[in-house]
Design a protein around this motif. Sequence first.
Motif, PDB file in Angstrom:
ATOM      1  N   THR A   1       0.839  -1.202   0.000  1.00 31.55           N
ATOM      2  CA  THR A   1       0.000   0.000   0.000  1.00 31.55           C
ATOM      3  C   THR A   1       0.868   1.244   0.000  1.00 31.55           C
ATOM      4  OG1 THR A   1      -1.833  -1.087   1.143  1.00 31.55           O
ATOM      5  CG2 THR A   1      -1.724   1.313   1.291  1.00 31.55           C
ATOM      6  N   GLU A   2       1.891   1.246   0.838  1.00 29.43           N
ATOM      7  CA  GLU A   2       2.778   2.406   0.908  1.00 29.43           C
ATOM      8  C   GLU A   2       3.631   2.530  -0.350  1.00 29.43           C
ATOM      9  OE1 GLU A   2       3.366   2.641   5.765  1.00 29.43           O
ATOM     10  OE2 GLU A   2       4.752   1.432   4.564  1.00 29.43           O
ATOM     11  N   PHE A   3       4.192   1.408  -0.798  1.00 32.70           N
ATOM     12  CA  PHE A   3       5.107   1.456  -1.942  1.00 32.70           C
ATOM     13  C   PHE A   3       4.373   1.851  -3.229  1.00 32.70           C
ATOM     14  CE2 PHE A   3       7.697  -0.711  -5.290  1.00 32.70           C
ATOM     15  CZ  PHE A   3       8.838   0.058  -5.133  1.00 32.70           C
ATOM     16  N   LEU A   4       3.313   1.124  -3.572  1.00 32.80           N
ATOM     17  CA  LEU A   4       2.568   1.459  -4.785  1.00 32.80           C
ATOM     18  C   LEU A   4       1.805   2.768  -4.622  1.00 32.80           C
ATOM     19  CD1 LEU A   4       1.126  -1.995  -5.947  1.00 32.80           C
ATOM     20  CD2 LEU A   4       3.098  -0.750  -6.850  1.00 32.80           C
ATOM     21  N   GLY A   5       1.251   2.980  -3.419  1.00 36.03           N
ATOM     22  CA  GLY A   5       0.515   4.213  -3.169  1.00 36.03           C
ATOM     23  C   GLY A   5       1.380   5.440  -3.329  1.00 36.03           C
ATOM     24  N   GLY A   6       2.632   5.331  -2.919  1.00 40.06           N
ATOM     25  CA  GLY A   6       3.550   6.453  -3.078  1.00 40.06           C
ATOM     26  C   GLY A   6       3.782   6.806  -4.536  1.00 40.06           C
ATOM     27  N   TRP A   7       3.951   5.776  -5.389  1.00 41.13           N
ATOM     28  CA  TRP A   7       4.131   6.041  -6.814  1.00 41.13           C
ATOM     29  C   TRP A   7       2.867   6.623  -7.440  1.00 41.13           C
ATOM     30  CZ3 TRP A   7       8.764   6.433  -8.615  1.00 41.13           C
ATOM     31  CH2 TRP A   7       9.812   5.665  -8.066  1.00 41.13           C
ATOM     32  N   MET A   8       1.710   6.146  -6.982  1.00 39.77           N
ATOM     33  CA  MET A   8       0.445   6.686  -7.500  1.00 39.77           C
ATOM     34  C   MET A   8       0.278   8.148  -7.100  1.00 39.77           C
ATOM     35  SD  MET A   8      -1.957   3.340  -6.787  1.00 39.77           S
ATOM     36  CE  MET A   8      -3.497   4.089  -7.326  1.00 39.77           C
ATOM     37  N   LEU A   9       0.680   8.485  -5.881  1.00 36.12           N
ATOM     38  CA  LEU A   9       0.644   9.884  -5.461  1.00 36.12           C
ATOM     39  C   LEU A   9       1.588  10.735  -6.304  1.00 36.12           C
ATOM     40  CD1 LEU A   9       0.607   9.766  -1.539  1.00 36.12           C
ATOM     41  CD2 LEU A   9      -1.278  10.379  -3.057  1.00 36.12           C
ATOM     42  N   LEU A  10       2.729  10.180  -6.626  1.00 32.64           N
ATOM     43  CA  LEU A  10       3.739  10.939  -7.370  1.00 32.64           C
ATOM     44  C   LEU A  10       3.195  11.432  -8.705  1.00 32.64           C
ATOM     45  CD1 LEU A  10       6.745  11.812  -7.236  1.00 32.64           C
ATOM     46  CD2 LEU A  10       7.284   9.750  -8.527  1.00 32.64           C
ATOM     47  N   ILE A  11       2.456  10.562  -9.415  1.00 33.01           N
ATOM     48  CA  ILE A  11       1.925  10.961 -10.720  1.00 33.01           C
ATOM     49  C   ILE A  11       0.473  11.431 -10.633  1.00 33.01           C
ATOM     50  CG2 ILE A  11       3.502   9.439 -11.942  1.00 33.01           C
ATOM     51  CD1 ILE A  11       1.186   7.493 -12.360  1.00 33.01           C
ATOM     52  N   GLY A  12      -0.124  11.317  -9.454  1.00 34.08           N
ATOM     53  CA  GLY A  12      -1.504  11.759  -9.284  1.00 34.08           C
ATOM     54  C   GLY A  12      -2.511  10.837  -9.924  1.00 34.08           C
ATOM     55  N   LEU A  13      -2.292   9.536  -9.788  1.00 35.40           N
ATOM     56  CA  LEU A  13      -3.189   8.534 -10.380  1.00 35.40           C
ATOM     57  C   LEU A  13      -4.110   7.955  -9.317  1.00 35.40           C
ATOM     58  CD1 LEU A  13      -3.980   6.784 -12.841  1.00 35.40           C
ATOM     59  CD2 LEU A  13      -2.221   5.154 -12.106  1.00 35.40           C
ATOM     60  N   PHE A  14      -5.429   8.049  -9.527  1.00 39.30           N
ATOM     61  CA  PHE A  14      -6.435   7.573  -8.564  1.00 39.30           C
ATOM     62  C   PHE A  14      -6.114   8.130  -7.167  1.00 39.30           C
ATOM     63  CE2 PHE A  14      -6.238   3.730 -11.517  1.00 39.30           C
ATOM     64  CZ  PHE A  14      -7.225   4.242 -12.349  1.00 39.30           C
ATOM     65  N   THR A  15      -5.865   9.419  -7.133  1.00 32.36           N
ATOM     66  CA  THR A  15      -5.371  10.070  -5.910  1.00 32.36           C
ATOM     67  C   THR A  15      -6.326   9.899  -4.741  1.00 32.36           C
ATOM     68  OG1 THR A  15      -4.257  11.721  -7.288  1.00 32.36           O
ATOM     69  CG2 THR A  15      -4.516  12.226  -4.936  1.00 32.36           C
ATOM     70  N   ARG A  16      -7.590  10.221  -4.960  1.00 27.44           N
ATOM     71  CA  ARG A  16      -8.553  10.123  -3.864  1.00 27.44           C
ATOM     72  C   ARG A  16      -8.677   8.686  -3.366  1.00 27.44           C
ATOM     73  NH1 ARG A  16     -11.425  14.403  -6.794  1.00 27.44           N
ATOM     74  NH2 ARG A  16     -11.735  16.176  -5.386  1.00 27.44           N
ATOM     75  N   LEU A  17      -8.646   7.740  -4.289  1.00 28.76           N
ATOM     76  CA  LEU A  17      -8.801   6.334  -3.929  1.00 28.76           C
ATOM     77  C   LEU A  17      -7.632   5.855  -3.067  1.00 28.76           C
ATOM     78  CD1 LEU A  17     -10.498   3.762  -4.305  1.00 28.76           C
ATOM     79  CD2 LEU A  17      -9.100   3.265  -6.328  1.00 28.76           C
TER      80      LEU A  17
END
Length: 234
Positions: free
Chosen positions: A86-102
């Motif tokens: 969750t932290e590892f993939l979530g961090g990359w998703m935050l970086l590019i702003g992908l499915f941010t709210r989710l």
Amino acid sequence: MNIIALYQKSISKLYWFNGIPALLLRLFLAPIMIIAGFSKLNLSDPDVTGFEILLASDNVVNWFSNAEWGLGLPYAELLANLAAWTEFLGGWMLLIGLFTRLITLPLMFTMVVAATTVHLEHGWFAVAPSNSAVSTANVLDWLGIDAAQRSLENSDQVYVRLNKMREILAENGNTDWLFEKGNIGVMNNGIELAATYFIMLLALLFIGGGRFTSADYYLYTYWLKPKLQLNNTL
């Protein structure tokens, strides 16, 4: 033009730049989450190979499971891997702003778990203040909160101990080298950082990834929005 009209006009211009705060929040949080997850996985261990590199390390699993010196949680292996990824993939998703709210939802949950199971017993501060005169606990003390006075007293004790450490180091060490990268402090390990990250993630939950600055914006603008408009015309 009166001052109120000028203010309203200026504020309306900010609409075009409202993606910048979301971008800055994401750029601040992403490396923290990525490294937090990475450090829990065998990816960070050069001695582990094969499929096991994708799993949480034994040390992390043991920490999740052990009730004496760890968290004492059931299903430790499952929870450790969920937290790490969750932290590892979530961090990359935050970086590019992908499915941010989710992605903010499970990340907020990990912050709550970390705060309540690891940091809560240590109070608020991540690093113990060593000057009670400028500690933020003073504000709470002015409001009559008893715990604040205990925090201020702790700061005074931290000051005494830090001075003793400096004396010992001055007598026995090369202080120019020891303090070259910064002064010494006392890690309090309180909930301050977990709470701060939770608040930042909560802000992203409400404002999203950001206008013009996130993958979410372009996915919505060029893929989802046209589909919705097409469906409305059928």
